[in-house]
Design a protein around this motif. Structure first.
Motif, PDB file in Angstrom:
ATOM      1  N   LEU A 181       0.818  -1.221   0.000  1.00  0.00           N
ATOM      2  CA  LEU A 181       0.000   0.000   0.000  1.00  0.00           C
ATOM      3  C   LEU A 181       0.852   1.270   0.000  1.00  0.00           C
ATOM      4  O   LEU A 181       0.330   2.378  -0.085  1.00  0.00           O
ATOM      5  CB  LEU A 181      -0.924   0.017   1.229  1.00  0.00           C
ATOM      6  N   GLY A 182       2.167   1.114   0.124  1.00  0.00           N
ATOM      7  CA  GLY A 182       3.050   2.287   0.137  1.00  0.00           C
ATOM      8  C   GLY A 182       2.903   3.089   1.418  1.00  0.00           C
ATOM      9  O   GLY A 182       2.885   4.329   1.386  1.00  0.00           O
ATOM     10  N   THR A 183       2.796   2.403   2.522  1.00  0.00           N
ATOM     11  CA  THR A 183       2.556   3.054   3.817  1.00  0.00           C
ATOM     12  C   THR A 183       3.716   3.969   4.226  1.00  0.00           C
ATOM     13  O   THR A 183       4.877   3.663   3.968  1.00  0.00           O
ATOM     14  CB  THR A 183       2.358   1.956   4.883  1.00  0.00           C
ATOM     15  N   THR A 184       3.338   5.085   4.826  1.00  0.00           N
ATOM     16  CA  THR A 184       4.335   5.974   5.428  1.00  0.00           C
ATOM     17  C   THR A 184       4.289   5.777   6.933  1.00  0.00           C
ATOM     18  O   THR A 184       3.202   5.652   7.505  1.00  0.00           O
ATOM     19  CB  THR A 184       4.007   7.448   5.087  1.00  0.00           C
ATOM     20  N   LEU A 185       5.459   5.708   7.564  1.00  0.00           N
ATOM     21  CA  LEU A 185       5.525   5.462   9.007  1.00  0.00           C
ATOM     22  C   LEU A 185       5.965   6.728   9.731  1.00  0.00           C
ATOM     23  O   LEU A 185       6.927   7.381   9.316  1.00  0.00           O
ATOM     24  CB  LEU A 185       6.525   4.329   9.299  1.00  0.00           C
ATOM     25  N   LYS A 186       5.237   7.057  10.801  1.00  0.00           N
ATOM     26  CA  LYS A 186       5.637   8.208  11.617  1.00  0.00           C
ATOM     27  C   LYS A 186       6.324   7.689  12.876  1.00  0.00           C
ATOM     28  O   LYS A 186       5.723   6.967  13.673  1.00  0.00           O
ATOM     29  CB  LYS A 186       4.430   9.053  12.000  1.00  0.00           C
ATOM     30  N   PHE A 187       7.595   8.022  12.998  1.00  0.00           N
ATOM     31  CA  PHE A 187       8.380   7.621  14.164  1.00  0.00           C
ATOM     32  C   PHE A 187       8.612   8.827  15.075  1.00  0.00           C
ATOM     33  O   PHE A 187       8.521   9.983  14.638  1.00  0.00           O
ATOM     34  CB  PHE A 187       9.751   7.074  13.726  1.00  0.00           C
TER      35      PHE A 187
END
Lengths: 301, 166
Positions: free
Chosen positions: A144-150
Motif C-alpha cells: 500500500l506504500g505506507t508511510t511510518l511516523k516515528f
C-alpha cells in the motif's frame, strides 16, 4: 506458582508505563528495556532465550496511539487514513474506513488470516516493528506504500517510507513507531495471497499487490508488488512492476511477466516447510493470483 | 537469582473481584491456573498456536499464555467456570449443544471452544458457518473433528435465539 523454565531465560523486574513519547524513547536508551504492545511475540522470543537481558518492559498502551481516522486535509483524488501504531487488528478490520473498500481489500484479507485471539491484541505497530518477513500484515502495508511516523529523541516526530524501514529496520531500534499512514485513490485496489499449511500459521510464501488503473485507458497506471516469507525481509518486485506499468492488464501479459519473476529474485531462502526451488516454483503462481485479483477489484470500481 | 519484585493487579474473574500480586514475567495462564485455581484453562503449546488456554478478556477471546498478568489490570476475565449453570442438569445453552452434538471427545479443547463460541454469539446471535469457523479458527481439536463443534455452535445459537424470543 512461577514458570521456572520461563523465568530462567526471562526475568524482567519492572513494568514502565510512560505517558509521553519523550518518556517512552528515554527508556530505550538502556539495552535492558523492551517495548511491548500486543505481546503476541513477547513470550515466544523469551522462551527462545532472546530476552535474557531484558529487565524493563515498556507498556505503551497509555500513549494514546490506538485510533483509526481520516486525515483532516484531503484531496478529492486521494484519501489518507491514519492508524495509530497501538491499534489492534480487530479495531482495523471493524472500521468503516476499511470495510467494503477495494483499495484496502488486501489489508482486510491479511488481518483476517489471524485467529480472533491474535486479532484482539496484536497491533499494527508491533507487526511492523518485529521486522520479520513472515508476518502477513507488513506485506500488505508495504504494497500500500505506507508511510511510518516515528518519534526519536534526536528528530522528534518524523516520517519515513515503509520501503526505507525494511531496507534496514535496525536503524529504528531507538525510535518509537507512533502512526501508519496510507492513501487510496480512485480506480485502485489491493489483494493478498498466502500459501500456508494452516491459515492462521506462518506463510510458506505470500504476495501482496496494489494496482491503480488509468481512468480512461484502463491500463495499469501504478503498481506495487511485494513478496513475503521468501527473502529475509519483505521485498518489492521493482522490475516486474516496471514491466507491467502502462500495460493493458490482460491475463496473457500478467502471466508472462509473472513467469519472469522467479528469475528476478535471487536471494530466496528455504524454510522448514519449503525449499528454495519450491518457493521459486510457487512465486509466479501467487503473484499472478494477487495481480489478477487486484485488477478485477479495480475494474469493478 | 530470580527477581522477586511484585506488581499489584486488580481484575474481575468470573464476576468476582480479585486482587493479586504477580511478577512482570508472569502470564495470565499461570496466574489463572496456578494462583487462582481455574482449572478449565488448559496448557498447550505456550506459543499461541493451539488455543486451549483461551479466556475472554472484556468479552473477547485471547490466548492467556501470551498475556502478561499485569496487562489485565481493571479488566473482566471469563473462563468456563464463569458460565452460568455449573450443575450437571443446568448447563448453559452452548454446553448443552456441545453435549447433544457429541462435540467433545477427550475434552481438552472444549473449554476454549465454548468460550470462543460464547464470544461469537454475544456479538452475533445468528452466525453463518463461515463466521463460526472463523471464530473457532484459533483453537485446535485433535480428536473430535470440527464439524460436530460447528454444528453445536449452530444449535446453541438457535437455542439462545429461541430463549430470547420467549
Amino acid at each position: 506458582m512461577r514458570d521456572l523454565e520461563l523465568n530462567m531465560v526471562f526475568d524482567p523486574s519492572e513494568v514502565l508505563r510512560p505517558s509521553s513519547f519523550q518518556d517512552a524513547v528515554e527508556t530505550l536508551d538502556s539495552s535492558d528495556s523492551k517495548i511491548v504492545a500486543g505481546n503476541t511475540s513477547l513470550y515466544s522470543l523469551a522462551r527462545k532465550g532472546r530476552l535474557e537481558n531484558i529487565k524493563k518492559l515498556v507498556d505503551i498502551s497509555k500513549l494514546g496511539i490506538s485510533y483509526i481516522k481520516e486525515a483532516e486535509s484531503q484531496t478529492s483524488e486521494e484519501k489518507k487514513i491514519l492508524v495509530g501504531a497501538g491499534t489492534t487488528f480487530q479495531e482495523i478490520t471493524s472500521s468503516s474506513l476499511i470495510n467494503g473498500r477495494p483499495e484496502y481489500a488486501g489489508l482486510k484479507e491479511a488481518l483476517n488470516k489471524s485467529p480472533p485471539q491474535i486479532r484482539n491484541v496484536a497491533t499494527i505497530g508491533g507487526s511492523i516493528c518485529s521486522a520479520v518477513s513472515f508476518y502477513d500484515l507488513p506485506i500488505v502495508l508495504f504494497a500500500l506504500g505506507t508511510t511510518l511516523k516515528f518519534f526519536s529523541k534526536k528528530e522528534g516526530e518524523h516520517l519515513i517510507t515503509i520501503d526505507s524501514f525494511f531496507q534496514n529496520p535496525a536503524l529504528y531500534g531507538k525510535s518509537l513507531l507512533i502512526e501508519c499512514q496510507f492513501s487510496s485513490s480512485p480506480n485502485s485496489a489491493s489483494s493478498f495471497v498466502k500459501l500456508c499449511r494452516r491459515m492462521s500459521g506462518y506463510a510458506v510464501a505470500m504476495t501482496a499487490a496494489r494496482i491503480k488503473l488509468d481512468r480512461t485507458s484502463r491500463e495499469i497506471d501504478d503498481i506495487r508488488l511485494v513478496i513475503g516469507a521468501m527473502t529475509k525481509t519483505p521485498q518489492r518486485l521493482n522490475q516486474v512492476e516496471e514491466e507491467l506499468r502502462h500495460k493493458e492488464p490482460s491475463i496473457e501479459t500478467i502471466t508472462r511477466m509473472c513467469e519472469k519473476s522467479a528469475d528476478l529474485v535471487h536471494d530466496i531462502i528455504p524454510s522448514v516447510h519449503a525449499s528454495t526451488a519450491y518457493k521459486k516454483r510457487v512465486l509466479p503462481i501467487l503473484l499472478r493470483e494477487a495481480i489478477t485479483t487486484a485488477v478485477e477489484r479495480a475494474t469493478e470500481r | 537469582m530470580l527477581n522477586e519484585t511484585r506488581i499489584k493487579v486488580r481484575f474481575i474473574l468470573n464476576g468476582e473481584s480479585r486482587n493479586i500480586e504477580c511478577m512482570a514475567a508472569d502470564t495470565l495462564f499461570d496466574t489463572l491456573r496456578d494462583s487462582l485455581g481455574t482449572m478449565s484453562v488448559k496448557q498447550g503449546c505456550d506459543f499461541g498456536g493451539c488455543g486451549v488456554c483461551s479466556v475472554l478478556l472484556d468479552g473477547r477471546p485471547v490466548y492467556s499464555c501470551l498475556m502478561p498478568t499485569w496487562k489485565v489490570e481493571g479488566s473482566k476475565i471469563e473462563t468456563l467456570e464463569g458460565l452460568k449453570g455449573k450443575e450437571l442438569m443446568n448447563l448453559d445453552a452452548i454446553q448443552q449443544a456441545f453435549a447433544t452434538n457429541f462435540a467433545q471427545q477427550c475434552g481438552y479443547c472444549t473449554p476454549a471452544m465454548i468460550l470462543n463460541a460464547k464470544a461469537l454469539l454475544e456479538r452475533n446471535p445468528n452466525p453463518s458457518v463461515d463466521q463460526i469457523k472463523d471464530a473457532l479458527s484459533g483453537v485446535l481439536c485433535r480428536c473430535t473433528g470440527y464439524m460436530p463443534i460447528v454444528e453445536a455452535v449452530m444449535q446453541a445459537a438457535m437455542m439462545r435465539r429461541k430463549k430470547t424470543q420467549v
